[in-house]
Design a protein around this motif. Structure first.
Motif, PDB file in Angstrom:
ATOM      1  N   HIS A 100      33.487  37.108  56.470  1.00 19.70           N
ATOM      2  CA  HIS A 100      35.037  36.432  55.528  1.00 19.70           C
ATOM      3  C   HIS A 100      34.399  36.670  54.415  1.00 19.70           C
ATOM      4  N   HIS A 101      32.921  37.577  53.929  1.00 22.24           N
ATOM      5  CA  HIS A 101      33.032  38.076  52.381  1.00 22.24           C
ATOM      6  C   HIS A 101      33.945  39.511  51.958  1.00 22.24           C
ATOM      7  N   VAL A 102      33.674  39.717  53.596  1.00 22.56           N
ATOM      8  CA  VAL A 102      34.204  41.878  53.337  1.00 22.56           C
ATOM      9  C   VAL A 102      35.564  41.404  53.722  1.00 22.56           C
ATOM     10  N   SER A 103      36.039  40.597  54.022  1.00 23.93           N
ATOM     11  CA  SER A 103      37.242  40.813  54.413  1.00 23.93           C
ATOM     12  C   SER A 103      37.772  40.357  52.797  1.00 23.93           C
ATOM     13  N   ALA A 104      37.819  39.215  51.959  1.00 21.56           N
ATOM     14  CA  ALA A 104      37.611  38.864  50.268  1.00 21.56           C
ATOM     15  C   ALA A 104      37.698  40.306  49.282  1.00 21.56           C
ATOM     16  N   VAL A 105      36.699  40.823  50.127  1.00 20.84           N
ATOM     17  CA  VAL A 105      36.219  41.830  48.845  1.00 20.84           C
ATOM     18  C   VAL A 105      37.413  43.163  49.201  1.00 20.84           C
ATOM     19  N   LEU A 106      37.241  43.339  50.438  1.00 16.65           N
ATOM     20  CA  LEU A 106      38.100  44.469  51.261  1.00 16.65           C
ATOM     21  C   LEU A 106      40.070  44.091  50.239  1.00 16.65           C
ATOM     22  N   ALA A 107      40.629  42.905  50.190  1.00 18.54           N
ATOM     23  CA  ALA A 107      41.330  42.522  49.320  1.00 18.54           C
ATOM     24  C   ALA A 107      41.778  42.228  48.248  1.00 18.54           C
ATOM     25  N   LYS A 108      40.436  41.920  47.633  1.00 21.26           N
ATOM     26  CA  LYS A 108      40.231  41.763  46.035  1.00 21.26           C
ATOM     27  C   LYS A 108      40.378  43.266  45.274  1.00 21.26           C
ATOM     28  N   LEU A 109      39.551  43.821  45.846  1.00 24.53           N
ATOM     29  CA  LEU A 109      39.861  45.499  45.532  1.00 24.53           C
ATOM     30  C   LEU A 109      40.929  46.361  46.133  1.00 24.53           C
ATOM     31  N   GLY A 110      41.536  45.821  46.891  1.00 27.16           N
ATOM     32  CA  GLY A 110      42.802  46.494  46.790  1.00 27.16           C
ATOM     33  C   GLY A 110      42.372  48.163  48.294  1.00 27.16           C
ATOM     34  N   VAL A 111      41.615  47.955  48.797  1.00 21.58           N
ATOM     35  CA  VAL A 111      41.352  48.795  49.877  1.00 21.58           C
ATOM     36  C   VAL A 111      40.883  48.648  50.817  1.00 21.58           C
ATOM     37  N   THR A 112      41.112  48.732  52.061  1.00 21.10           N
ATOM     38  CA  THR A 112      41.030  48.597  53.659  1.00 21.10           C
ATOM     39  C   THR A 112      39.912  48.691  54.867  1.00 21.10           C
TER      40      THR A 112
END
Length: 88
Positions: free
Chosen positions: A52-64
């Motif tokens: 969940h944390h990794v998904s949130a980080v990817l979303a906030k950074l705008g990366v995939t």
């Protein structure tokens, strides 16, 4: 309307990319090449929570991808507070 969005938490309002301190720790470990299992063991949380944390980080950074997240972490450089040491 049942709920009014509250906006970012105080811990993430002024942080780079809006990351919480825990998300910054997770990003630091991801950038260091740690797997979700290694991050979970290091932070003493479940692998699902890490996911969940990794998904949130990817979303906030705008990366995939984790690789793109690592590059974003390098661009943010020393702006990330609360970075934790890499797992052994």
């Amino acid at each position: 309307m049942r709920r009014i969005p509250r906006g970012p938490r105080p811990a993430s309002r002024g942080a780079p990319a809006g990351l919480t301190p825990r998300q910054a720790e997770v990003l630091d470990l991801v950038a260091g090449g740690a797997t979700n299992a290694e991050i979970a063991a290091h932070l003493v949380i479940s692998p699902k929570t890490v996911d969940h944390h990794v998904s949130a980080v990817l979303a906030k950074l705008g990366v995939t991808s984790r690789r793109e997240a690592g590059a974003a972490a390098a661009r943010l450089g020393g702006a990330l507070d609360g970075a934790s040491p890499k797992p052994r």
